[in-house]
Design a protein around this motif. Sequence first.
Motif, PDB file in Angstrom:
ATOM      1  N   ILE A  81       0.905  -1.139   0.108  1.00 36.06           N
ATOM      2  CA  ILE A  81       0.056  -0.116  -0.070  1.00 36.06           C
ATOM      3  C   ILE A  81       1.067   1.169  -0.048  1.00 36.06           C
ATOM      4  O   ILE A  81       1.807   1.553   0.847  1.00 36.06           O
ATOM      5  CB  ILE A  81      -0.743   0.149   1.379  1.00 36.06           C
ATOM      6  CG1 ILE A  81      -1.778  -1.409   1.446  1.00 36.06           C
ATOM      7  CG2 ILE A  81      -1.793   1.288   0.993  1.00 36.06           C
ATOM      8  CD1 ILE A  81      -2.807  -1.568   0.231  1.00 36.06           C
ATOM      9  N   HIS A  82       0.827   1.802  -0.987  1.00 35.73           N
ATOM     10  CA  HIS A  82       1.485   3.387  -0.960  1.00 35.73           C
ATOM     11  C   HIS A  82       0.755   4.376  -0.754  1.00 35.73           C
ATOM     12  O   HIS A  82      -0.505   4.637  -1.257  1.00 35.73           O
ATOM     13  CB  HIS A  82       2.098   3.399  -2.350  1.00 35.73           C
ATOM     14  CG  HIS A  82       2.846   4.847  -2.808  1.00 35.73           C
ATOM     15  ND1 HIS A  82       4.066   5.099  -2.233  1.00 35.73           N
ATOM     16  CD2 HIS A  82       2.209   5.981  -3.140  1.00 35.73           C
ATOM     17  CE1 HIS A  82       4.461   6.477  -2.553  1.00 35.73           C
ATOM     18  NE2 HIS A  82       3.252   6.937  -3.148  1.00 35.73           N
ATOM     19  N   GLN A  83       1.121   5.282   0.192  1.00 38.55           N
ATOM     20  CA  GLN A  83       0.412   6.652   0.429  1.00 38.55           C
ATOM     21  C   GLN A  83       1.037   7.805  -0.144  1.00 38.55           C
ATOM     22  O   GLN A  83       2.168   8.032  -0.077  1.00 38.55           O
ATOM     23  CB  GLN A  83       0.316   6.910   1.971  1.00 38.55           C
ATOM     24  CG  GLN A  83      -0.503   8.007   2.342  1.00 38.55           C
ATOM     25  CD  GLN A  83      -0.927   7.983   3.841  1.00 38.55           C
ATOM     26  OE1 GLN A  83      -0.965   7.142   4.324  1.00 38.55           O
ATOM     27  NE2 GLN A  83      -1.252   9.260   4.459  1.00 38.55           N
ATOM     28  N   ARG A  87      -3.449   9.937  -0.323  1.00 39.81           N
ATOM     29  CA  ARG A  87      -4.515   8.793  -0.803  1.00 39.81           C
ATOM     30  C   ARG A  87      -3.665   7.160  -0.913  1.00 39.81           C
ATOM     31  O   ARG A  87      -2.398   7.596  -0.627  1.00 39.81           O
ATOM     32  CB  ARG A  87      -4.553   9.259  -2.441  1.00 39.81           C
ATOM     33  CG  ARG A  87      -5.539  10.306  -2.606  1.00 39.81           C
ATOM     34  CD  ARG A  87      -5.681  10.617  -4.182  1.00 39.81           C
ATOM     35  NE  ARG A  87      -4.521  11.179  -4.786  1.00 39.81           N
ATOM     36  CZ  ARG A  87      -4.030  11.289  -5.917  1.00 39.81           C
ATOM     37  NH1 ARG A  87      -5.094  11.004  -6.803  1.00 39.81           N
ATOM     38  NH2 ARG A  87      -2.820  11.954  -6.337  1.00 39.81           N
ATOM     39  N   LYS A  88      -4.294   6.376  -0.560  1.00 37.19           N
ATOM     40  CA  LYS A  88      -3.721   4.938  -0.382  1.00 37.19           C
ATOM     41  C   LYS A  88      -4.194   4.434  -1.647  1.00 37.19           C
ATOM     42  O   LYS A  88      -5.130   4.367  -1.931  1.00 37.19           O
ATOM     43  CB  LYS A  88      -4.278   4.389   0.825  1.00 37.19           C
ATOM     44  CG  LYS A  88      -3.918   5.256   2.097  1.00 37.19           C
ATOM     45  CD  LYS A  88      -4.407   4.479   3.235  1.00 37.19           C
ATOM     46  CE  LYS A  88      -3.931   5.025   4.708  1.00 37.19           C
ATOM     47  NZ  LYS A  88      -4.513   4.322   5.882  1.00 37.19           N
ATOM     48  N   LEU A 120      -9.686   1.525  -0.333  1.00 41.63           N
ATOM     49  CA  LEU A 120      -8.763   2.090  -0.743  1.00 41.63           C
ATOM     50  C   LEU A 120      -9.089   3.258  -1.887  1.00 41.63           C
ATOM     51  O   LEU A 120     -10.070   3.343  -2.332  1.00 41.63           O
ATOM     52  CB  LEU A 120      -7.233   1.304  -1.238  1.00 41.63           C
ATOM     53  CG  LEU A 120      -6.884   0.254  -0.206  1.00 41.63           C
ATOM     54  CD1 LEU A 120      -5.957  -0.824  -1.196  1.00 41.63           C
ATOM     55  CD2 LEU A 120      -6.316   0.939   0.781  1.00 41.63           C
TER      56      LEU A 120
END
Length: 284
Positions: free
Chosen positions: A118-120, A125-126, A208
Motif C-alpha cells: 500500500i503506497h500513500q 491517498r492510499k 482504498l
Amino acid sequence: MRQTNGWDFDMADHALKFRSIWISDIHLGTAGCQADYLLDFLKNTESEYLYLVGDIVDGWAMKRSWYWQQSHNDVIQKVLRKARKGTHVIYIPGNHDEAARQFLGLMFGDIRIEDEVIHQTADGRKLLVLHGDRFDGVVQCAKWLAIVGDRLYGITLRLNYWFNRLRARMGLGYWSLSQYLKHKVKTAVNFVSSFENAVAQEARERGLDGVVCGHIHKAEMREIEGILYCNDGDWVESLTALVELPTGELRIVTWQKYFEEQSAQIAALAMPASDTMGLQGAAA
C-alpha cells in the motif's frame, strides 16, 4: 532547481526529481526489451520510492532460449545503485518472474520483495500496488494458453524490431506494431476493460483510493467508479512509467516522447542569460 513541464529538474545533475516512480513489464532477457531507453530513464530521474511492479526479468522466455545483453546488466546495476544510495526500492514479482515470489518478505541487497504493498501519496491517498496477473483468467486458469500467447507475442515483437529499424533508417520515430494490433482486436479491448474493472474493484473492496498495476502493457490513468486506476505500462512497447510529483499528483511519462520534446527546452534553460537575450533579439 528549476521546473520543466511542471516537474522539478536539477540543473546540477540533470535529473528529474519525483517522489515516487512505478515501472513494470521490462522483460529483461528478451530481444523486445527496450533496455537502452529504460537505462536512459533511470539515469535521468531520481525518486524517494521506486516500485518494480513485476515482469522485470522474463523467466518464461529465458527458459526457452538465453538472451542477455550488456544493457540488461546495466539496468539491474543501476537499480541496485539507486537502492544503495537511499532510494526505497520495492520489487513486486509478476507472472513472468514468478520464481521470485518464493522470496516474498525478504531483502535482496537493499531491495525489498513483496507480493503487494500500500503506497500513500503525498496528498494522503492510499494506493494498492500489485502486478495484476491474479486478475488475468488466462494466466490463472490456463497457463499453457498464456505461454502460447506469449510466444506469439514474441514473434510480433521480433517483427516490430525489424520494422522499427527500417523506420529509423527513414528518419522516423519508434512505433509499436504489437500495441497497435492489440488496440485493434476487439477481444483484446474487452479483456483490457475487464481487467481494469477487476483490479479497481479489488481496491474498492479494501477501502482504498486507487490501484497501481502493470501486466497488460497498456499505460492508463483514469477513474473507475470512484477508484483511481493506474497502469504504468511497459518497457517493450510503450516505454512508459507512472510518477508521483512532490505534491502527490500522479502522471504517466512516455519517456521517448518526453525526452525528445524536453531536450530543446532543457537546453534553453541551461543557456546563459546573455545567449537567451540574443536569441530573443534575433526573433524580434
